[in-house]
Design an enzyme around this catalytic site. Structure first.
Site, PDB file in Angstrom:
ATOM      1  N   ASP A 182      19.525 -25.807  66.323  1.00  4.58           N
ATOM      2  CA  ASP A 182      20.146 -25.386  67.577  1.00  4.58           C
ATOM      3  C   ASP A 182      21.665 -25.556  67.522  1.00  4.58           C
ATOM      4  OD1 ASP A 182      17.434 -25.248  68.387  1.00  4.58           O
ATOM      5  OD2 ASP A 182      17.478 -27.298  69.138  1.00  4.58           O
ATOM      6  N   GLU A 239      15.254 -17.795  75.108  1.00  8.39           N
ATOM      7  CA  GLU A 239      15.864 -19.130  75.237  1.00  8.39           C
ATOM      8  C   GLU A 239      17.197 -19.142  74.502  1.00  8.39           C
ATOM      9  OE1 GLU A 239      12.872 -21.597  73.424  1.00  8.39           O
ATOM     10  OE2 GLU A 239      13.304 -20.845  71.412  1.00  8.39           O
TER      11      GLU A 239
END
Ligand code: 6LW
Length: 495
Positions: A14, A170
């Site tokens: 991420d 997302e």
């Protein structure tokens, strides 16, 4: 010099990146580990060095009760108004979204401002020309917030759901680039179906028009060695070129493929066609960026624990209180003190670093005279292998799910000893069911040779078996009493 992906190997998923002048800074997820949110610096986007951890005080990061793969998810890092802004989710009971600022990304970072009304993971921050601050979360929805107080103005507004039929829209990031606001997202789930899509609008609040070429990046259904590619962030170099950082994995072994290091940070070049980004080749060989390279001196693999401060790559599950982990009790040594007398993983005190190479070798000199402990490869509470010394013997132990077993043991004379772990990912596949690597645990003899006590199949310490978002962490632990470590040495790709 050949440049290789991943640019930050090991469990560093991420990624979020920003540039200030000629310096790039990058942060990533850290889950149940303390300290949290590793911060990296680079001058060329290719070579990265960890300069700290944004959440390195218990007042910023409470992880009690965070299960493995809970805790810290998906930060966004931005530079705005002379400060660095970090927004992130602590996924636990009593957690939520929090925001910290710093003038120096190496720290100190401020105490957190909480955003109790912002519901959802993967928060992003963007400011428009009127000074409004927009916080966009997975789903994909958006709040206007006051980043100084955490207050929201009005309810969440739905922005986009990504490609119809694709799961888990997302990891949103919102940018003003040229005439448009771009909304970059991940979709398809963080497994083999992962991908990156984008939409654009004249306004930061939409309506958003999806890119006709979505997904602009995915390796789903391909033979590419880098899989699960998604969760990206964009950054522009000082020369105007564009780049994407993103997560991916390197599965090994036969079918279905097992990845053991967790999700790692990769880099890909980006060009623009008709005001849409086009992602270039994402392969183990990286293209050379159009500016001078800026490698850092090689990080020493050897840690002798001679300074009071631990280097920033050392992490522990949930907390690291001084009374359980200290370099001052026996100067020049690291002392780990167990919480109880049991083999329960939650009583064990563990200090480790991410496994960053597919093959690696670890050695440590320890003195177990006052307890039991050793070296462990930890995936999570229920998946770990270890070699442990104490009570006059050395044991190799394995825990896989509900199963806990002593694989081998042998008596050893009292006194300090050198334990070792060797991870070998270079073996030929025997058949379609072969695992990704093998792990050997043993004793280093006075002549430097390695006596293997037990060899274990690496697939059981992989995401495909253990589940979750994390990867392997290798380090030292105490399971009873106190154990002193004189040094710990990690060597990657030694084979
Ligand atoms: C993160 C989500 C994801 O919040 O995994 O790959 C989750 N993407 O965006 C945890 O790392």
């Amino acid at each position: 010099m050949s440049l290789t992906n991943p640019v930050i190997p090991g469990m560093h998923p991420d990624p979020s990146v920003c540039r200030v002048g000629e310096d790039y800074y990058l942060v990533c997820s850290s889950f149940e580990y303390f300290p949290g949110v590793p911060v990296f610096h680079s001058r060329d986007l290719v070579h990265w060095r960890q300069i700290g951890n944004a959440l390195d005080r218990p007042g910023q990061l409470a992880l009690a009760g965070a299960w493995s793969s809970g805790g810290i998810y998906a930060p966004t890092l931005r530079h705005h108004d002379g400060r660095f802004w970090l927004i992130v989710t602590n996924v636990r009971e009593g957690g939520g979204n929090l925001l910290c600022t710093a003038t120096d990304p190496a720290g100190p970072w401020s105490d957190p401002v909480w955003l109790p009304e912002v519901a959802g993971i993967d928060p992003d921050l963007a400011w428009d020309a009127d000074g409004n601050c927009w916080c966009t979360v997975a789903g994909v929805s958006q709040y206007r917030i006051d980043p100084h107080t955490g207050q929201t103005f009005g309810p969440a507004r739905k922005l986009w759901s990504g490609t119809p039929g694709a799961k888990a829209p997302e990891a949103p990031h919102l940018y003003r680039i040229g005439d448009y606001w771009y909304l970059l997202i991940a979709e398809g789930g963080t497994e083999r179906g992962h991908g990156v899509s984008i939409a654009r609008s004249a306004s930061p609040n939409g309506p958003f028009e999806p890119c006709p070429a979505n997904p602009i990046l995915t390796h789903r259904g391909t033979d590419e060695p880098i899989q699960n590619t998604g969760h990206a962030d964009l950054v522009q170099g000082p020369d105007g070129s564009w780049w994407m950082v993103l997560l991916g994995v390197r599965p090994g072994g036969g079918t279905p493929g097992w990845h053991v290091l967790g999700r790692e940070t990769f880099l890909a070049p980006v060009t623009w066609t008709e005001d849409w980004p086009v992602v270039g080749d994402l392969a183990p060989a990286l293209p050379t960026p159009p500016w001078p390279l800026h490698p850092f001196p090689a990080e020493p693999g050897l840690d002798e624990f001679d300074s009071g401060e631990l280097r920033p790559h050392w992490v522990s599950p949930r907390e690291r209180p001084e009374k359980h982990c200290t370099t001052t009790e026996r100067p020049g040594w690291l002392t780990l003190r167990a919480r109880g007398e049991s083999l329960d993983a939650l009583d064990v005190v563990f200090l480790g670093r991410r496994q960053q190479h597919l093959s690696c070798r670890v050695r440590a000199l320890l003195d177990p005279a006052e307890g039991s402990g050793g070296l462990a490869v930890r995936f999570d509470e229920r998946h770990h292998y270890e070699i442990e010394a104490g009570a006059g013997e050395v044991r190799v132990l394995a825990r896989i799910g509900q199963l806990r077993t002593v694989v081998a043991s042998r008596p050893v004379p009292a006194g300090p000893l050198v334990l070792g772990i060797e991870v070998d990912a270079t073996r030929e596949l025997a058949d379609a069911r072969s695992g990704p690597d093998v792990l050997s645990f043993g004793l280093v003899r006075p002549d430097g040779g390695f006596t293997v006590l037990g060899t274990l199949d690496g697939r059981y310490l992989s995401t495909e078996v253990a589940g979750g978002f994390t990867g392997r962490v290798i380090g030292m632990y105490a399971s009873a009493g106190s154990v002193h470590f004189d040094w710990f040495d990690y060597a990657g790709d030694h084979l």
